[in-house]
Write an enzyme that holds these catalytic residues in place. Structure first.
Site, PDB file in Angstrom:
ATOM      1  N   HIS A 186       0.846  -1.197   0.000  1.00  0.00           N
ATOM      2  CA  HIS A 186       0.000   0.000   0.000  1.00  0.00           C
ATOM      3  C   HIS A 186       0.879   1.242   0.000  1.00  0.00           C
ATOM      4  O   HIS A 186       1.910   1.297   0.671  1.00  0.00           O
ATOM      5  CB  HIS A 186      -1.014  -0.012   1.144  1.00  0.00           C
ATOM      6  CG  HIS A 186      -0.454   0.011   2.532  1.00  0.00           C
ATOM      7  ND1 HIS A 186      -0.062   1.175   3.148  1.00  0.00           N
ATOM      8  CD2 HIS A 186      -0.242  -0.981   3.430  1.00  0.00           C
ATOM      9  CE1 HIS A 186       0.357   0.886   4.377  1.00  0.00           C
ATOM     10  NE2 HIS A 186       0.269  -0.407   4.568  1.00  0.00           N
ATOM     11  N   ASP A 230      -0.136   4.384   0.809  1.00  0.00           N
ATOM     12  CA  ASP A 230      -0.472   5.426   1.788  1.00  0.00           C
ATOM     13  C   ASP A 230       0.157   5.134   3.144  1.00  0.00           C
ATOM     14  O   ASP A 230       0.536   3.996   3.434  1.00  0.00           O
ATOM     15  CB  ASP A 230      -1.993   5.571   1.928  1.00  0.00           C
ATOM     16  CG  ASP A 230      -2.662   4.308   2.466  1.00  0.00           C
ATOM     17  OD1 ASP A 230      -2.325   3.205   1.998  1.00  0.00           O
ATOM     18  OD2 ASP A 230      -3.516   4.421   3.374  1.00  0.00           O
ATOM     19  N   ASP A 260       6.132   0.782   7.296  1.00  0.00           N
ATOM     20  CA  ASP A 260       4.741   0.469   6.896  1.00  0.00           C
ATOM     21  C   ASP A 260       4.311   1.423   5.790  1.00  0.00           C
ATOM     22  O   ASP A 260       3.805   2.480   6.065  1.00  0.00           O
ATOM     23  CB  ASP A 260       3.852   0.584   8.142  1.00  0.00           C
ATOM     24  CG  ASP A 260       2.434   0.106   7.899  1.00  0.00           C
ATOM     25  OD1 ASP A 260       2.147  -0.398   6.809  1.00  0.00           O
ATOM     26  OD2 ASP A 260       1.597   0.270   8.803  1.00  0.00           O
ATOM     27  N   GLU A 263      -5.099   2.111   2.282  1.00  0.00           N
ATOM     28  CA  GLU A 263      -5.111   0.908   3.120  1.00  0.00           C
ATOM     29  C   GLU A 263      -5.343   1.274   4.582  1.00  0.00           C
ATOM     30  O   GLU A 263      -6.085   0.599   5.298  1.00  0.00           O
ATOM     31  CB  GLU A 263      -3.773   0.153   2.979  1.00  0.00           C
ATOM     32  CG  GLU A 263      -3.771  -1.227   3.613  1.00  0.00           C
ATOM     33  CD  GLU A 263      -3.317  -1.270   5.068  1.00  0.00           C
ATOM     34  OE1 GLU A 263      -3.424  -2.333   5.684  1.00  0.00           O
ATOM     35  OE2 GLU A 263      -2.864  -0.232   5.605  1.00  0.00           O
ATOM     36  N   GLU A 264      -4.688   2.357   5.002  1.00  0.00           N
ATOM     37  CA  GLU A 264      -4.698   2.728   6.427  1.00  0.00           C
ATOM     38  C   GLU A 264      -6.044   3.274   6.884  1.00  0.00           C
ATOM     39  O   GLU A 264      -6.254   3.499   8.071  1.00  0.00           O
ATOM     40  CB  GLU A 264      -3.597   3.761   6.714  1.00  0.00           C
ATOM     41  CG  GLU A 264      -2.180   3.274   6.440  1.00  0.00           C
ATOM     42  CD  GLU A 264      -1.685   2.277   7.480  1.00  0.00           C
ATOM     43  OE1 GLU A 264      -2.461   1.912   8.388  1.00  0.00           O
ATOM     44  OE2 GLU A 264      -0.524   1.863   7.368  1.00  0.00           O
ATOM     45  N   GLU A 282       3.566  -6.148   4.730  1.00  0.00           N
ATOM     46  CA  GLU A 282       3.283  -5.457   5.990  1.00  0.00           C
ATOM     47  C   GLU A 282       4.447  -5.802   6.902  1.00  0.00           C
ATOM     48  O   GLU A 282       5.080  -6.848   6.744  1.00  0.00           O
ATOM     49  CB  GLU A 282       1.984  -5.984   6.640  1.00  0.00           C
ATOM     50  CG  GLU A 282       0.697  -5.448   6.042  1.00  0.00           C
ATOM     51  CD  GLU A 282       0.498  -3.955   6.252  1.00  0.00           C
ATOM     52  OE1 GLU A 282       0.970  -3.416   7.276  1.00  0.00           O
ATOM     53  OE2 GLU A 282      -0.104  -3.320   5.381  1.00  0.00           O
ATOM     54  N   HIS A 296       3.390   3.173  12.626  1.00  0.00           N
ATOM     55  CA  HIS A 296       2.397   4.145  13.103  1.00  0.00           C
ATOM     56  C   HIS A 296       2.929   5.005  14.250  1.00  0.00           C
ATOM     57  O   HIS A 296       2.166   5.674  14.928  1.00  0.00           O
ATOM     58  CB  HIS A 296       1.086   3.457  13.557  1.00  0.00           C
ATOM     59  CG  HIS A 296       0.378   2.746  12.447  1.00  0.00           C
ATOM     60  ND1 HIS A 296      -0.957   2.448  12.501  1.00  0.00           N
ATOM     61  CD2 HIS A 296       0.804   2.300  11.247  1.00  0.00           C
ATOM     62  CE1 HIS A 296      -1.322   1.819  11.384  1.00  0.00           C
ATOM     63  NE2 HIS A 296      -0.261   1.713  10.611  1.00  0.00           N
TER      64      HIS A 296
HETATM   65 ZN   LIG Z   1       0.498  -1.222   6.449  1.00  0.00          ZN
END
Ligand SMILES: [Zn+2]
Length: 376
Positions: free
Chosen positions: A76, A78, A106, A138-139, A163, A349
């Site tokens: 992903h 984003d 990520d 995705e997030e 991931e 994150h």
């Molecule tokens: Zn991710």
């Protein structure tokens, strides 16, 4: 360009989910076209009208109504937002063998590794087609991948979804479901309870049922997970207007993470039964259940070829993940999907997210071998 240089470029393009991902997709499109891949973009406007793009790049196949690939690598584009105090969020910084930057772990590290692995192979030698898939949003609820799964641009036999798993292949994941629950009553002066009906007392009874349902859910075990059962949580609650007013409304969220193999709406069925009982006892009882997420879990057999192959190459036994991934959408596209990538989910994150350089380089090698094994 090395994996680190590629990652530096990707991190320098701010692709927080709230923004358009057009810029990062353009970068990936150029890289894929320079390898001779056939590229197709799937643009859409998100809920706020911002342009988002999913992209599929093919080696050894052309786009048609029946595009089918042996292996799809999925990342992903984003990222989650970053704190404004993290001034180097979009500048890749190397320190102590680690590469810091928003998305480094990520999932831009995996995307860099997928590009480098593909570039390291003489694609003319492919016997079976390979796809690189780059998604948006995705997030914020796997939105890009869900759109792609609906559009069915291809079928895939195997898939590796990037991931951060510290390069451990993950062959199963719990789902993610969310509802908003609104319980209604009648407002009135708190000195005269019979004149009203408390939405908070009613909500408390519903939550009591949910606590029992959470216990019931522990009887169905899936030993590959920790904890090995479907969990549920009431994370937010709000109700009433003043201390001396009988509450007219109470709202709360109900979230649960279903184990694969159990219907994802099972807790909801148990709740509906409990609500029917409440209605029998309290004829004014009113409760609305508004479902907002129903992301299914996924599971690939432990003896699947892609699982065995990644276990051998990585030297790590396959495990399971408790967070949501795009593997479920790849399974909709026909694939046996495994989640794997460099970096640790525990630093994703966060301010100061990083990927270890050794893992990034190792991921290039693992993906190269996976492509060779599946497609050569
Ligand atoms: Zn991710």
């Amino acid at each position: 360009m090395t994996a680190k240089e590629t990652l530096a470029q990707l991190v320098s393009i701010d692709s927080v989910s709230a923004r358009s991902n057009v810029k990062i997709i353009s970068f990936l499109e150029k890289r894929c076209e320079s390898m001779g891949l056939a590229v197709k973009k799937f643009p859409y406007a998100d809920d706020l009208g911002i342009e988002k793009v999913n992209m599929v790049a093919l080696a050894g196949a052309e786009f048609s109504d029946a595009t089918s690939v042996e292996l799809a690598l999925v990342g992903h584009t984003d990222t989650v937002p970053y704190d404004s105090n993290w001034t180097e969020a979009t500048t890749l910084v190397e320190r102590d063998g680690r590469l810091f930057g928003r998305g480094a772990c990520d999932t831009k590290g995996f995307i860099s590794a997928a590009l480098l692995a593909t570039e390291s192979i003489d694609l003319k030698l492919l016997h079976k087609p390979l796809a690189l898939i780059f998604t948006a949003d995705e997030e914020v609820g796997l939105i890009g991948a869900k759109r792609l799964a609906d559009q069915r641009p291809l079928r895939a036999r195997y898939s590796i979804v990037g991931e951060p798993t510290s390069l451990q292949p993950m062959r199963a994941g719990k789902g993610y479901c969310l509802t908003d629950i609104v319980v209604r009553g009648h407002e009135g002066h708190s000195a005269y309870p019979v004149l009203g009906a408390s939405a908070i007392f009613r909500a408390a009874r519903v939550i009591g049922h949910l606590e029992r349902i959470a216990e019931d859910l522990k009887s169905r075990l899936h030993e590959s997970f920790d904890p090995p059962y479907t969990t549920l949580n009431v994370g937010l609650i709000r109700g009433g207007t003043a201390k001396n007013v009988i509450a007219g409304e109470c709202r709360f969220t109900l979230e649960w993470r279903p184990i694969p193999g159990q219907p994802s709406n099972y807790p909801l069925e148990l709740l509906q039964k409990a609500l029917a009982e409440e209605k029998k006892l309290d004829n004014g009882f009113e409760c609305e259940v508004v479902a907002s997420r129903d992301d299914k879990g996924f599971e690939v057999p432990a003896d699947s070829q892609i699982v065995k192959q990644l276990e051998t190459i990585s030297g790590k036994t396959a495990g399971t993940v408790a967070f949501g991934t795009e593997a479920a959408q790849m399974i909709e596209l026909g694939a046996e999907a495994v989640v794997m990538g460099p970096g640790n989910i525990r630093v994703a994150h966060q301010t100061g997210e990083f990927v270890p350089i050794a893992e990034l380089d190792r991921c290039v090698e693992i993906l190269r071998q996976a492509i060779e094994f599946s497609c050569l």
